[in-house]
Motif scaffolding. Sequence first.
Motif, PDB file in Angstrom:
ATOM      1  N   SER A 422      90.287   7.736  15.356  1.00 20.91           N
ATOM      2  CA  SER A 422      90.564   8.123  13.976  1.00 20.91           C
ATOM      3  C   SER A 422      90.437   9.631  13.761  1.00 20.91           C
ATOM      4  N   HIS A 423      89.338  10.232  14.269  1.00 24.06           N
ATOM      5  CA  HIS A 423      89.256  11.697  14.097  1.00 24.06           C
ATOM      6  C   HIS A 423      89.735  12.327  15.387  1.00 24.06           C
ATOM      7  N   MET A 424      90.660  13.238  15.284  1.00 25.77           N
ATOM      8  CA  MET A 424      91.162  13.859  16.507  1.00 25.77           C
ATOM      9  C   MET A 424      90.474  15.180  16.813  1.00 25.77           C
ATOM     10  N   THR A 425      89.787  15.726  15.805  1.00 26.21           N
ATOM     11  CA  THR A 425      89.152  17.020  16.045  1.00 26.21           C
ATOM     12  C   THR A 425      87.723  16.817  16.526  1.00 26.21           C
ATOM     13  N   GLU A 426      87.586  16.252  17.697  1.00 28.29           N
ATOM     14  CA  GLU A 426      86.240  16.102  18.247  1.00 28.29           C
ATOM     15  C   GLU A 426      86.276  16.301  19.752  1.00 28.29           C
ATOM     16  N   LEU A 427      85.157  16.745  20.273  1.00 29.02           N
ATOM     17  CA  LEU A 427      85.077  17.029  21.711  1.00 29.02           C
ATOM     18  C   LEU A 427      83.705  16.628  22.225  1.00 29.02           C
ATOM     19  N   ASP A 428      83.669  16.176  23.484  1.00 25.70           N
ATOM     20  CA  ASP A 428      82.383  15.980  24.149  1.00 25.70           C
ATOM     21  C   ASP A 428      82.099  17.241  24.953  1.00 25.70           C
ATOM     22  N   LEU A 429      80.948  17.868  24.668  1.00 24.35           N
ATOM     23  CA  LEU A 429      80.597  19.121  25.336  1.00 24.35           C
ATOM     24  C   LEU A 429      79.152  19.046  25.814  1.00 24.35           C
ATOM     25  N   VAL A 430      78.771  19.998  26.661  1.00 23.62           N
ATOM     26  CA  VAL A 430      77.395  19.957  27.167  1.00 23.62           C
ATOM     27  C   VAL A 430      76.633  21.179  26.634  1.00 23.62           C
ATOM     28  N   ILE A 431      75.333  20.988  26.429  1.00 21.99           N
ATOM     29  CA  ILE A 431      74.503  22.103  25.944  1.00 21.99           C
ATOM     30  C   ILE A 431      74.022  22.911  27.142  1.00 21.99           C
ATOM     31  N   THR A 432      74.322  24.217  27.142  1.00 21.10           N
ATOM     32  CA  THR A 432      73.951  25.035  28.308  1.00 21.10           C
ATOM     33  C   THR A 432      72.903  26.117  27.978  1.00 21.10           C
ATOM     34  N   GLU A 433      72.719  26.391  26.699  1.00 21.26           N
ATOM     35  CA  GLU A 433      71.685  27.355  26.303  1.00 21.26           C
ATOM     36  C   GLU A 433      71.114  26.898  24.966  1.00 21.26           C
ATOM     37  N   ALA A 434      69.887  27.347  24.682  1.00 27.15           N
ATOM     38  CA  ALA A 434      69.331  27.043  23.365  1.00 27.15           C
ATOM     39  C   ALA A 434      68.562  28.251  22.854  1.00 27.15           C
ATOM     40  N   TYR A 435      68.435  28.316  21.532  1.00 17.72           N
ATOM     41  CA  TYR A 435      67.717  29.427  20.894  1.00 17.72           C
ATOM     42  C   TYR A 435      66.609  28.850  20.021  1.00 17.72           C
ATOM     43  N   TYR A 436      65.420  29.447  20.129  1.00 13.44           N
ATOM     44  CA  TYR A 436      64.341  28.998  19.255  1.00 13.44           C
ATOM     45  C   TYR A 436      64.693  29.280  17.801  1.00 13.44           C
ATOM     46  N   GLY A 437      64.228  28.371  16.909  1.00 10.58           N
ATOM     47  CA  GLY A 437      64.524  28.516  15.495  1.00 10.58           C
ATOM     48  C   GLY A 437      63.631  29.555  14.830  1.00 10.58           C
ATOM     49  N   LYS A 438      63.783  29.641  13.507  1.00  7.95           N
ATOM     50  CA  LYS A 438      62.970  30.608  12.756  1.00  7.95           C
ATOM     51  C   LYS A 438      62.138  29.823  11.743  1.00  7.95           C
ATOM     52  N   GLY A 439      61.099  30.468  11.194  1.00  7.58           N
ATOM     53  CA  GLY A 439      60.285  29.855  10.147  1.00  7.58           C
ATOM     54  C   GLY A 439      59.659  28.559  10.623  1.00  7.58           C
ATOM     55  N   LYS A 440      59.825  27.501   9.827  1.00 10.74           N
ATOM     56  CA  LYS A 440      59.146  26.247  10.181  1.00 10.74           C
ATOM     57  C   LYS A 440      59.720  25.621  11.453  1.00 10.74           C
ATOM     58  N   PHE A 445      64.017  24.223  19.200  1.00  8.78           N
ATOM     59  CA  PHE A 445      65.280  24.916  19.390  1.00  8.78           C
ATOM     60  C   PHE A 445      66.112  24.692  18.131  1.00  8.78           C
ATOM     61  N   GLY A 446      66.716  25.790  17.624  1.00  8.30           N
ATOM     62  CA  GLY A 446      67.434  25.681  16.355  1.00  8.30           C
ATOM     63  C   GLY A 446      68.946  25.816  16.490  1.00  8.30           C
ATOM     64  N   SER A 447      69.393  26.397  17.609  1.00  5.58           N
ATOM     65  CA  SER A 447      70.843  26.409  17.829  1.00  5.58           C
ATOM     66  C   SER A 447      71.128  26.364  19.325  1.00  5.58           C
ATOM     67  N   PHE A 448      72.355  26.015  19.652  1.00  5.51           N
ATOM     68  CA  PHE A 448      72.664  25.634  21.023  1.00  5.51           C
ATOM     69  C   PHE A 448      74.034  26.163  21.425  1.00  5.51           C
ATOM     70  N   THR A 449      74.141  26.646  22.658  1.00  8.91           N
ATOM     71  CA  THR A 449      75.465  27.026  23.166  1.00  8.91           C
ATOM     72  C   THR A 449      76.115  25.781  23.764  1.00  8.91           C
ATOM     73  N   LEU A 450      77.373  25.553  23.385  1.00  5.87           N
ATOM     74  CA  LEU A 450      78.117  24.408  23.900  1.00  5.87           C
ATOM     75  C   LEU A 450      79.099  24.900  24.957  1.00  5.87           C
ATOM     76  N   SER A 451      79.287  24.083  25.984  1.00  7.24           N
ATOM     77  CA  SER A 451      80.237  24.484  27.024  1.00  7.24           C
ATOM     78  C   SER A 451      81.138  23.330  27.418  1.00  7.24           C
ATOM     79  N   CYS A 452      82.338  23.707  27.871  1.00  8.11           N
ATOM     80  CA  CYS A 452      83.249  22.717  28.451  1.00  8.11           C
ATOM     81  C   CYS A 452      83.237  22.927  29.968  1.00  8.11           C
ATOM     82  N   LEU A 453      83.983  22.103  30.677  1.00 11.73           N
ATOM     83  CA  LEU A 453      83.913  22.110  32.137  1.00 11.73           C
ATOM     84  C   LEU A 453      85.172  22.702  32.754  1.00 11.73           C
ATOM     85  N   ASP A 454      84.975  23.535  33.773  1.00  7.21           N
ATOM     86  CA  ASP A 454      86.112  23.915  34.613  1.00  7.21           C
ATOM     87  C   ASP A 454      85.999  23.064  35.884  1.00  7.21           C
ATOM     88  N   PRO A 455      86.748  21.953  35.972  1.00 10.29           N
ATOM     89  CA  PRO A 455      86.523  21.016  37.078  1.00 10.29           C
ATOM     90  C   PRO A 455      86.860  21.608  38.444  1.00 10.29           C
TER      91      PRO A 455
END
Length: 548
Positions: A422-440, A445-455
Amino acid sequence: MKFKELSQVFTKLSSTTKRLEMTAILEDFFKKLKCEDIGFVVQLCMGKVFPANDPKELGIANNMMIETLAITGGVSVEDVKKLWKIHGDLGETAKYVIGKKKQVTLYSNDLTLDKVKENLYKIPDMTGKGSVEKKLKIVSELLSNADPEEALYLTRIVLGSMRTGVGEGVVRDALGKAFNVTSDDIEKAYNLCTDYSYVSETLCKNPKNISNIKLKLFSPIKVMLFKKVSSVKEGFEEVGKPAIIEVKYDGMRLQIHKLGNEVRMFTRNLDEVTRQFPDAVKYIKESIKANECIIEAEMVGFNPKTDKPEPFQQLSTRIKRKYDVDKLSKDLPVKIFCFDLLMLDKKSFLDDNFEERHNKLVSIIKPNPNIMIAKGIKTDSESDAEKLFTEGIKEQEGVMFKNLKAPYQAGSRVGFGVKLKSHMTELDLVITEAYYGKGKRRDWFGSFTLSCLDPDDGKYLSIGKLGTGFSDEQFEELTKKLKPLVMKENNEKVVLTPSVVVEVEYEEIQKSPTYDSGFALRFPRLIRFRNDKKPDEIATISDVEELA
Ligand code: AMP
């Protein structure tokens, strides 16, 4: 064989990022190995102690390794942690700690490959009380006999992160060159037995026997994958007319292996889930009228009160839990929708066309409300397919189009079947980096780098940053999941072993110089964790290019 020979090869591999050079280094090395050593060596080159079809795990994460290094090196845990921050990698930390110790003690340097295998193979059986101490001792024994370079690689092996840049692809190509067999033939054999140690031993003994590697009962196969299409018309274009169109259920792909009264079930990641689903085993025994078979199905969790399907997320709680399984099977009963037949009474059906496999499947299933054939139609009519699609997206995910004439191609996304969701704008990706959040959220980890694969070279290419779509619980859960995967820390940013796969939706894909892939996702949001997918099954760079 001395472990030193292998660690020297790892160092050579680490000195290059060029795929062809890595392949040549391994080709030379594989040619020299004895057949009794090659299986384990090949596994270690990929950073995995056990073959993919073997569910055993070492279960040692960063903290236990830090303690082991402290004990072996005669330093405090705090010191090891400080050194880890400086070196940014526990392998390098081990090299330093063991190097320091070796300056003051004599060392024998007689660590053999067999000794490494013997000790590591004991670890998965160490469970229950006192198991942490036992594991610690057994790894420490190896480290005590290691020189600094060996310590570096032992640590990375134990943590499951070799960081030499060698993946399955490089190993496959090097084996092919070493034994004069095509990479395709090796991959085919691997997709059937999912065991590179067995494939490499077979090659070493007699390369011709590679074609004798067949699908085996109770050894999970790499499943066939499906391409994505964006309309009914495109679906038919891919698979031809007429086709079988089936409901695409939103559950977990299940590989069912049955012999008489023995049933074992595997996920698409080759993990065994028999123990978690006694209810499914019962339905299979009651309704599959075949002595020996391998069947593919989708298993879906249902609400016991309303009999409505529950999202996959619910079912994944059953996959994770190994206890209270009977209670869970009442809280979230499952139904099984069978869609393919791979083996029946010793005959492999992989080369038979889908229509024949499907007919045979129908003939051996005695359906009941808990186990049945996936709902579908054989048609060449676009309006009939549209109707099923509308029905399919109401309660489930969409529809699958299947090519009636196609064989089953293990492990590949060949387009013998395609999915329309039904939704075509979606992708399966892997998390390769993360950043610690701020405040509470500064401990999460509060944000994440997403990556696709070069097979082609097994590299992960960044494509965007994800920080929205999470509940507080999900941020916490994800932090817990990612912490053991940290390879490198650099202030608020950490580099991770690619492992956690997420499904994200986005508004648009744009060209962008910011990310390695050359593309950026606009406004990515988390849809769900894909615990059922491995990083090598995520969207590839060519998928991204096509969508862009
Ligand atoms: P995706 O997970 O989005 O890549 O879609 C492919 C998955 O759909 C397969 O791996 C199956 O787990 C699942 N699926 C659900 N229903 C069917 C069906 N009728 N035939 C084949 N696969 C199905």
